[in-house]
Design an enzyme around this catalytic site. Structure first.
Site, PDB file in Angstrom:
ATOM      1  N   ASP A   9       0.925  -1.158   0.133  1.00 55.11           N
ATOM      2  CA  ASP A   9       0.061   0.128  -0.138  1.00 55.11           C
ATOM      3  C   ASP A   9       0.833   1.258  -0.188  1.00 55.11           C
ATOM      4  OD1 ASP A   9      -1.904  -1.728   0.413  1.00 55.11           O
ATOM      5  OD2 ASP A   9      -3.080  -0.980   1.919  1.00 55.11           O
ATOM      6  N   HIS A  65       3.754  -2.114   3.201  1.00 52.22           N
ATOM      7  CA  HIS A  65       3.424  -0.938   2.775  1.00 52.22           C
ATOM      8  C   HIS A  65       4.760  -0.547   1.820  1.00 52.22           C
ATOM      9  CE1 HIS A  65       0.507  -0.628   5.828  1.00 52.22           C
ATOM     10  NE2 HIS A  65      -0.027   0.411   4.997  1.00 52.22           N
TER      11      HIS A  65
HETATM   12 ZN   LIG Z   1      -2.698   3.031   3.140  1.00 49.05          ZN
END
Ligand SMILES: [Zn+2]
Length: 273
Positions: free
Chosen positions: A94, A242
């Site tokens: 992400d 992430h």
């Molecule tokens: Zn996010």
């Protein structure tokens, strides 16, 4: 009875016995080629060899890799079948793309031929279309993560929400040429609302969650990120990482350790369905 009679009967019986014996041998010789022909009859063995040769030549035409010899072909088919039945995990990244970390993640994924889902922020995608292109070119999946990582989007008026999602989705899709398909949406910070579910579905995107949260965004250390996956991974898991939103060197190093571990445990890397 006199001895000549005995000799005569003995001679007759011997003659009959010999005839029966010869007949048995002849019959057995007649039947024998029928049973053993496939392995011993030179003509049939040659024909069988020719057939095997033709099957080997047919293999590449059927799309079997290599296909040089039937034995190898069968072995490869078995492995392929096993592969499809392996437990799978889906890796998701992400808040990117970022020039610092996304290329490192892509390089590691390529080493293990692992596809992944990248939930991109629209503004990041617009700033780095080359990275979006590199991600999309490797059979990875693009996922909408809003234009500005807006965790409050789920509270918007449905019309505004819809426009927001359309804008970020278009930003991702048109960052690559030809335009990519963006069929998934992930709410920033997992801040889902029923309205957000409904709007993302109406815009043609499936809401994408996760089942293993590495908490890598909090930078807990490489060992903690690795442990969070090892303790919680299960067949069908969707793992949250992430590659943007802050320093992610811990994520990259954890991924470097986790990919071979997951592979050794028998997991195949896949995309969420
Ligand atoms: Zn996010």
């Amino acid at each position: 009875m006199s001895p000549p009679y005995i000799y005569r009967w003995a001679g007759l019986l011997t003659t009959v016995g010999l005839i029966v014996g010869v007949a048995a041998v002849v019959l057995s010789d007649v039947r024998a080629p029928t049973v053993l022909a496939t392995s011993q009859d030179p003509a049939i063995a040659a024909a069988a060899g020719e057939l095997q040769g033709r099957q080997a030549e047919d293999a590449p035409a059927r799309g079997v890799p290599g296909g040089a010899r039937p034995a190898i072909t069968a072995s490869r088919l078995t492995v392929t079948s096993t592969t499809t039945e392996r437990p799978t995990v889906a890796l998701t990244f992400d808040d990117g793309p970022t020039p610092e970390y996304t290329p490192q993640v892509l390089e590691l994924l390529a080493q293990y031929e692992a596809p992944a889902t990248f939930c991109m922020v629209g503004n990041q995608a617009a700033a780095h279309p080359d990275l979006v292109q590199r991600v999309a070119a490797r059979k990875n999946r693009l996922c909408d993560h809003t234009m500005t990582h807006d965790a409050g989007v789920g509270m918007y008026d449905p019309d505004l929400m819809s426009r927001q999602l359309d804008t970020s989705r278009t930003s991702l899709a048109t960052a690559v040429d030809p335009a990519a398909s963006v069929d998934y949406f992930r709410a920033p910070e997992g801040a889902w609302t029923p309205a957000l579910d409904e709007v993302s579905a109406r815009t043609g995107m499936r809401p994408l969650g996760w089942s293993v949260d590495t908490l890598d965004w909090s930078r807990p250390g490489v060992a903690a990120i690795v442990a969070s996956v090892q303790q919680s991974v299960h067949p069908g898991a969707i793992i949250l990482f992430h590659d943007g939103g802050g320093p992610r060197e811990q994520t990259v190093e954890a991924l470097r350790q986790l990919l071979p571990c997951l592979q050794d445990q028998g997991y195949a890397f896949t995309l969420p369905t």
